[in-house]
Write an enzyme that holds these catalytic residues in place. Sequence first.
Site, PDB file in Angstrom:
ATOM      1  N   LYS A  64     -19.810  17.223  25.632  1.00 54.68           N
ATOM      2  CA  LYS A  64     -18.627  16.356  25.606  1.00 54.68           C
ATOM      3  C   LYS A  64     -19.008  14.891  25.866  1.00 54.68           C
ATOM      4  O   LYS A  64     -18.468  13.990  25.236  1.00 54.68           O
ATOM      5  CB  LYS A  64     -17.608  16.812  26.651  1.00 54.68           C
ATOM      6  CG  LYS A  64     -16.848  18.084  26.274  1.00 54.68           C
ATOM      7  CD  LYS A  64     -15.718  18.342  27.274  1.00 54.68           C
ATOM      8  CE  LYS A  64     -15.318  19.796  27.362  1.00 54.68           C
ATOM      9  NZ  LYS A  64     -14.625  20.318  26.198  1.00 54.68           N
ATOM     10  N   GLU A  67     -11.995  11.231  33.113  1.00 53.63           N
ATOM     11  CA  GLU A  67     -11.116  10.494  32.196  1.00 53.63           C
ATOM     12  C   GLU A  67      -9.687  10.450  32.712  1.00 53.63           C
ATOM     13  O   GLU A  67      -9.313  11.207  33.608  1.00 53.63           O
ATOM     14  CB  GLU A  67     -11.208  11.027  30.756  1.00 53.63           C
ATOM     15  CG  GLU A  67     -10.822  12.475  30.588  1.00 53.63           C
ATOM     16  CD  GLU A  67     -11.056  12.997  29.158  1.00 53.63           C
ATOM     17  OE1 GLU A  67     -12.036  12.616  28.482  1.00 53.63           O
ATOM     18  OE2 GLU A  67     -10.237  13.815  28.725  1.00 53.63           O
ATOM     19  N   HIS A  90      -4.410  26.391  28.499  1.00 54.20           N
ATOM     20  CA  HIS A  90      -5.223  25.570  27.589  1.00 54.20           C
ATOM     21  C   HIS A  90      -5.617  26.302  26.322  1.00 54.20           C
ATOM     22  O   HIS A  90      -6.564  25.922  25.645  1.00 54.20           O
ATOM     23  CB  HIS A  90      -6.477  25.031  28.285  1.00 54.20           C
ATOM     24  CG  HIS A  90      -6.175  24.126  29.439  1.00 54.20           C
ATOM     25  ND1 HIS A  90      -5.405  22.991  29.312  1.00 54.20           N
ATOM     26  CD2 HIS A  90      -6.512  24.197  30.746  1.00 54.20           C
ATOM     27  CE1 HIS A  90      -5.290  22.407  30.482  1.00 54.20           C
ATOM     28  NE2 HIS A  90      -5.942  23.128  31.379  1.00 54.20           N
ATOM     29  N   ARG A 114     -16.517  24.096  12.943  1.00 56.76           N
ATOM     30  CA  ARG A 114     -16.315  25.395  12.279  1.00 56.76           C
ATOM     31  C   ARG A 114     -14.901  25.427  11.704  1.00 56.76           C
ATOM     32  O   ARG A 114     -14.145  24.481  11.872  1.00 56.76           O
ATOM     33  CB  ARG A 114     -16.460  26.521  13.300  1.00 56.76           C
ATOM     34  CG  ARG A 114     -15.543  26.277  14.490  1.00 56.76           C
ATOM     35  CD  ARG A 114     -15.464  27.428  15.436  1.00 56.76           C
ATOM     36  NE  ARG A 114     -14.913  27.044  16.716  1.00 56.76           N
ATOM     37  CZ  ARG A 114     -13.629  26.883  16.987  1.00 56.76           C
ATOM     38  NH1 ARG A 114     -12.729  27.057  16.048  1.00 56.76           N
ATOM     39  NH2 ARG A 114     -13.213  26.517  18.183  1.00 56.76           N
TER      40      ARG A 114
HETATM   41  P1  ADP Z   1     -12.174  22.746  26.071  1.00 53.66           P
HETATM   42  O1  ADP Z   1     -13.418  22.366  25.339  1.00 53.66           O
HETATM   43  O2  ADP Z   1     -12.450  23.476  27.334  1.00 53.66           O
HETATM   44  O3  ADP Z   1     -11.161  23.414  25.194  1.00 53.66           O
HETATM   45  P2  ADP Z   1     -10.814  20.199  25.798  1.00 53.66           P
HETATM   46  O4  ADP Z   1     -11.479  18.945  26.154  1.00 53.66           O
HETATM   47  O5  ADP Z   1     -10.680  20.527  24.337  1.00 53.66           O
HETATM   48  O6  ADP Z   1     -11.547  21.382  26.574  1.00 53.66           O
HETATM   49  O7  ADP Z   1      -9.385  20.248  26.462  1.00 53.66           O
HETATM   50  C1  ADP Z   1      -8.585  21.418  26.439  1.00 53.66           C
HETATM   51  C2  ADP Z   1      -7.142  21.088  26.749  1.00 53.66           C
HETATM   52  O8  ADP Z   1      -7.046  20.426  28.024  1.00 53.66           O
HETATM   53  C3  ADP Z   1      -6.454  20.140  25.780  1.00 53.66           C
HETATM   54  O9  ADP Z   1      -5.939  20.821  24.651  1.00 53.66           O
HETATM   55  C4  ADP Z   1      -5.368  19.539  26.650  1.00 53.66           C
HETATM   56  O10 ADP Z   1      -4.296  20.455  26.777  1.00 53.66           O
HETATM   57  C5  ADP Z   1      -6.021  19.432  28.019  1.00 53.66           C
HETATM   58  N1  ADP Z   1      -6.647  18.081  28.243  1.00 53.66           N
HETATM   59  C6  ADP Z   1      -7.893  17.703  27.920  1.00 53.66           C
HETATM   60  N2  ADP Z   1      -8.117  16.410  28.259  1.00 53.66           N
HETATM   61  C7  ADP Z   1      -6.981  15.950  28.843  1.00 53.66           C
HETATM   62  C8  ADP Z   1      -6.574  14.690  29.415  1.00 53.66           C
HETATM   63  N3  ADP Z   1      -7.378  13.651  29.471  1.00 53.66           N
HETATM   64  N4  ADP Z   1      -5.331  14.610  29.906  1.00 53.66           N
HETATM   65  C9  ADP Z   1      -4.486  15.661  29.867  1.00 53.66           C
HETATM   66  N5  ADP Z   1      -4.806  16.862  29.356  1.00 53.66           N
HETATM   67  C10 ADP Z   1      -6.037  17.023  28.846  1.00 53.66           C
END
Ligand code: ADP
Length: 688
Positions: free
Chosen positions: A116, A200, A235, A292
Amino acid sequence: MFTKILIANRGEIACRVAATAHRLGVKSVAVYSEADANAKHVAVCDEAVPIGPAPAKESYLKGDKIIEVALASGAQAIHPGYGFLSENEGFAKACADAGLVFIGPPASAIHAMGSKSAAKALMETAGVPLVPGYHGDNQDADFLQQQADKIGYPVLLKASAGGGGKGMRIVEKSEDFKAALASCKREAISSFGDDKVLVEKYLTRPRHIEIQVFADTQGDCVYLFERDCSVQRRHQKVLEEAPAPGMTEERRRAMGEAAVAAAKAVGYVGAGTVEFIANQDGSFYFMEMNTRLQVEHPVTEMITGLDLVEWQLRVAAGQPLPMKQQELTIHGHALEARIYAENPEKGFLPSIGTLRHLHVPAGVEFCSTNLPLTRAAPSRPSPLKGEGENGAASGYVRIDSGVREGDTISPFYDPMIAKLIVWGNDRAEALAHMSQALSEYRIVGLSSNVTFLKRLVESPAFSQADLDTGLIERNHDILFPAAMPVTMDVVSLAAASLLTSEQNSGAAANDPWADTTGWRMNGTLLRKLDFSDESHAYPAVIGYRETGWSVQLGERAAVMTLIERHGAQLVIKVDGATVRGTVVREGEAFHVFTGGMHHVLAYSDPLAHAGEAEAEGGRLTAPMPGKIVAVLAEKGKTVEKGAPLLIMEAMKMEHTIAAPADGMVEEMLYAVGDQVAEGAQLLAFKVA
Ligand code: ADP
């Protein structure tokens, strides 16, 4: 184009890829684990090869074994589906080394998007908007806290190597930062073997909007618009749609171009998804890129009329993208619901078991045939034609499923049963189709989220597109209403199913002993049927009438008649009003599907229980006066517990007398056709 591909996956995605391959005249090779020997994906592919025991680690994740099978079968390419090896850089490399085409991006692109922090750094240089935050190498706790203070609370800590919603911590205030950091790092090291984190800004009420991109080996890259996947639990996505409600043309272009820039920055090839998190005001930030095909790709197929798997195969075979950006358009609106074997009431816990009864809504079953496309969707899953069997010219229902009735949802793999995809001219129409299709979906044998999905789709928040990732939690009370007692109609349907089944099992029509109309010389026969659910009891007193029955349920009395019955489908009249439903009996449970709802009524069968009690002493006695209709065991025979010994008909019901334990039949005391009195000993049984 390839002549043969291997599909390194299972379930619906394997079936879905096979369907496109078949349409393009490409042979498909399935691989399967011991648990999947009879799985649908094995049946729909041209060839199938076993690759190991049930656990994925010993089968679907065995890259070297899969490559070996691909080479031996003469396949030129491997489609990894999603999950399993689809984002495994080592596997992509190993395919290339073996001279096989990995249908996905180059290993270097998978690598670039794997972390990430690194992905964010790369996106920053490509000019893609990022959530304000820190994703550098300095992992000193004081330094990270200063960064968090600067960003402003709440902040989100994320494991850099994280995924699947794991390794994340929300921090509300500076004082809590250090403790949250320590706990996030602990989880990161134990789950991903790497304790690097990033900080973040935590967005409140964000939406998850992602862009489908496609790149070819000639250097062209396009975006196929957005999908809104804001409706999540833990999530994880539950409902997805395209286009995103409220999206403006300018923002769509800005997000699309940002996604293309992200793909180009990593030298992307094939299908990819750039995930953004968006504020309610429309501002958006890069979250991550999935290298993917996504589970939710069908909604994009529906609104573009394109087959994304076909595009994947063409690009992997070195062909240019079939269309240019300016040729791509959005038509109508599509929704996808993920039907899971799970129990929403119990925290969405997965449910395992056998799909004893599976009825899918009228519509096109995209990849459910034994031979792909013999009965499947239009050659292109074009939403434009509205080919559903339901005749709704304005809509389209598609089901991508990897299971059939009688199949088992095992604990080894993802408990997804199917994806239900609908299309309409606009969102309201698509919603109506989804709600209708969910009403027609019937699953018996395990818990599913169908009723929950229906409530979700019909909830004011979702229907008004008041979307954000917290929608399910915020609407908890609407989505999980307190159990209400079922209506008279539901109890009547269950009773009608039971009573008519008894009638149908009746013997010769002229035999007064086989008469199941309940006629009695002196007045009406009354009989109590004890139904109940988790919160209420429904003792229904049934009176046999010349035509039909009377039903007394508490204070309420009604006259019920049967209009027609076809298998499990019933049409009855309750006090003159027509009631339709489907009733599936599973042991002592009656599954009543009516009015788009699924009710489960437990039925306590007095005969079955009387039999159990009587059997205790090794004496098997008649629970009621009746007639012997079948003798299934003979003197001297040893039987296992539960083996049927004889069948008697008592009180209009067939009742099986079963062995109460492992043992031996010492004597059969009656023969077929004999009448027996209540309490009469039927046979002598010796427990082993
Ligand atoms: P993973 O790789 O574990 O799926 P992500 O970075 O894609 O993690 O985030 C998964 C979920 O977490 C997102 O779809 C959102 O719902 C929540 N999320 C991620 N970043 C933030 C943020 N900065 N603020 C609020 N919610 C977040």
